[in-house]
Design an enzyme around this catalytic site. Structure first.
Site, PDB file in Angstrom:
ATOM      1  N   SER A 197      46.350 -19.236 -69.119  1.00 34.54           N
ATOM      2  CA  SER A 197      46.471 -19.532 -70.595  1.00 34.54           C
ATOM      3  C   SER A 197      46.147 -20.889 -70.961  1.00 34.54           C
ATOM      4  CB  SER A 197      47.859 -19.325 -71.129  1.00 34.54           C
ATOM      5  OG  SER A 197      48.875 -20.061 -70.548  1.00 34.54           O
ATOM      6  N   HIS A 225      46.975 -12.864 -71.677  1.00 36.99           N
ATOM      7  CA  HIS A 225      45.915 -13.375 -72.421  1.00 36.99           C
ATOM      8  C   HIS A 225      44.436 -12.735 -72.306  1.00 36.99           C
ATOM      9  CE1 HIS A 225      47.414 -17.250 -73.881  1.00 36.99           C
ATOM     10  NE2 HIS A 225      48.371 -17.096 -73.202  1.00 36.99           N
ATOM     11  N   LYS A 256      50.128 -10.790 -78.180  1.00 39.13           N
ATOM     12  CA  LYS A 256      48.894 -11.825 -78.420  1.00 39.13           C
ATOM     13  C   LYS A 256      47.774 -10.810 -78.976  1.00 39.13           C
ATOM     14  CE  LYS A 256      50.234 -14.931 -74.975  1.00 39.13           C
ATOM     15  NZ  LYS A 256      51.222 -15.028 -73.966  1.00 39.13           N
TER      16      LYS A 256
HETATM   17  C1  PLP Z   1      52.460 -15.108 -73.294  1.00 35.72           C
HETATM   18  C2  PLP Z   1      52.711 -14.627 -72.067  1.00 35.72           C
HETATM   19  C3  PLP Z   1      53.642 -13.943 -71.606  1.00 35.72           C
HETATM   20  C4  PLP Z   1      54.939 -13.611 -72.455  1.00 35.72           C
HETATM   21  O1  PLP Z   1      54.827 -12.651 -73.122  1.00 35.72           O
HETATM   22  P1  PLP Z   1      55.804 -12.289 -74.235  1.00 35.72           P
HETATM   23  O2  PLP Z   1      55.577 -10.793 -74.528  1.00 35.72           O
HETATM   24  O3  PLP Z   1      55.700 -13.084 -75.453  1.00 35.72           O
HETATM   25  O4  PLP Z   1      56.988 -12.530 -73.788  1.00 35.72           O
HETATM   26  C5  PLP Z   1      53.797 -13.467 -70.178  1.00 35.72           C
HETATM   27  N1  PLP Z   1      52.776 -13.728 -69.302  1.00 35.72           N
HETATM   28  C6  PLP Z   1      51.460 -14.542 -69.730  1.00 35.72           C
HETATM   29  C7  PLP Z   1      50.615 -14.692 -68.847  1.00 35.72           C
HETATM   30  C8  PLP Z   1      51.321 -14.960 -71.085  1.00 35.72           C
HETATM   31  O5  PLP Z   1      50.401 -15.595 -71.711  1.00 35.72           O
END
Ligand code: PLP
Length: 414
Positions: A197, A225, A256
């Site tokens: 990310s 992501h 996301k």
């Molecule tokens: C955003 C993210 C998470 C967390 O996801 P949530 O559903 O918001 O808890 C976990 N791993 C990665 C790589 C992320 O970018």
């Protein structure tokens, strides 16, 4: 009451503040989108949401959420194994499995929970976890909850040597996997983000899959992501590298690209998912995913299965923005994702500069965020720009103009 810890923490915060390292939250008073209201500012262009496909406030997705409230109610007031499983939860698990090309899927309240609950059910002190240096914080949390031996490989390095990244020298993945110590373990699990990310780069999954097969390791990929837009039809990093069906476990988020509300899952081999359903603590002891989120995510997956219009658009937007920003003279981390990091490491006080840059951008009507230690390594401060399928060509050009203007004001480009 006056306790030592209150005073100590207040001092720590003050120290961070003087170093320019305090994170302040900006308040949005509109739905999430490419143009939002931030406090009293209207029509701010948003370039820092994970809203890659522009589905966070999409009319069809909103309607699906409303319809699900009417048909299945607001909450279930239960964990899955007591009375928290509706037909639509099962339906979503089947649909995610089909989308990702896996055997089965288990839902969690968030991908954070999926990662927190993925290691301990499989690995004890006789086993090993081999993780990329830049893995997401939630994977690190999950690793801390289990007793397996821990090994870190240099970011995206699959080789047998030692490599230096972000000021740390670490072995490559094969160097660790082939070691006697690791081969003597009962099980080995390799863990990586699909798309990282903060850097917007992609794990070399083809080579990682080969190594996992060669050295008998289970592979876990967190594709939060990537799911929805990486790969020819947006299935994720495994599709991008042509290794669908060869990843044991994929964790991902619905928070996301897939609508952005909340919720996550682990998807993969049948035996492994069956065991998680019995043993994974965040699944067993935390509330079921809200029906609205389930209903809307089902709709999102239908939309993404129908065609690749949104997936294609976010890539086109990202390429356009990346090229224009590079041409303007900014120093970026190049890549093939919708994340474009603009780097400030070559300047003194990079953390302060990244924050100032973000504040100046907001004055020009563009919302992007400066990231600095401890979110990224010291000296690696950056503005992370995230593109969306919903950005219009006019919005992209307005944003590029603002970046150029702020870059000049701060003496970063000429
Ligand atoms: C955003 C993210 C998470 C967390 O996801 P949530 O559903 O918001 O808890 C976990 N791993 C990665 C790589 C992320 O970018």
């Amino acid at each position: 009451m006056s306790r030592k810890i209150y005073k100590d923490i207040a001092e720590l915060i003050e120290k961070r503040r003087t170093q320019g390292l305090i994170k302040n939250e900006r308040v949005i008073t509109s739905p999430q989108g490419t143009e939002i209201e931030v406090g009293s500012r209207k029509n701010v262009l948003n370039f820092c949401a994970n809203n890659y496909l522009g589905l966070a406030n999409h009319p069809e997705v909103r309607q699906a959420a409303k319809d699900t409230i009417d048909s299945r109610g607001f909450g279930l007031s239960s964990v899955r194994f007591i009375c928290g499983t509706q037909d639509i939860h099962r339906e979503l698990e089947a649909k995610v499995s089909e989308f990702l090309g896996t055997d089965d899927t288990i839902l969690y309240a968030a991908c954070y929970d999926a990662n927190a609950g993925i290691f301990e059910p499989f690995l004890d002190s006789k086993s090993a976890i081999i993780a990329d240096q830049l893995n997401h914080a939630s994977i690190i949390s999950g690793v801390r909850l289990c007793k397996a031996k821990r090994y870190i490989y240099s970011h995206n390095q699959v080789g047998t040597g030692n490599y230096t990244f972000d000021g740390k020298t670490l072995p490559g993945l094969e160097a660790i996997l082939s070691s006697e110590e690791v081969q003597a373990c009962e099980y080995r699990m390799v863990s990586t983000d699909g798309v990282f990310s903060m850097n917007g780069d992609i794990a070399p999954l083809g080579e990682i899959v080969d190594l996992c097969e060669k050295y008998d390791a289970i592979l876990m990929v967190d594709d939060s992501h990537a799911t929805g837009y990486i790969g020819a039809t947006g299935r994720g990093t495994h599709e991008h590298f042509g290794v669908m069906g060869r990843v044991d476990l994929i964790t991902t988020t619905f928070g996301k690209a897939l609508g952005g509300a909340s919720g996550g899952c682990t998807s993969g081999r049948q035996e492994l998912i069956d065991w998680l359903r019995q043993m994974s603590r965040p699944y067993l002891f935390s509330n079921t995913v809200a029906p609205t989120v389930v209903g809307a995510t089902l709709k999102v997956l239908d939309m993404l299965t129908e065609n690749t219009i949104l997936r294609d658009r976010v890539h086109a937007n990202a390429n356009y923005f990346r090229n224009k920003i590079k041409d303007a003279g900014f120093s970026i981390i190049d890549g093939d994702t919708a994340i474009v990091p603009i780097m400030f490491g070559e300047y003194e006080n990079d953390a302060v500069l990244a924050q100032k840059f973000a504040n100046d951008l907001l004055e020009h009507g563009v919302y992007a965020i400066g990231f600095f230690f401890p979110v990224v390594a010291i000296g690696q401060s950056r503005i992370r720009v995230q593109l969306s399928a919903a950005h219009t060509p006019e919005q992209l050009d307005r944003a590029i103009e603002a970046f150029v203007a702020v870059g000049r004001e701060n003496g970063i480009i000429d």
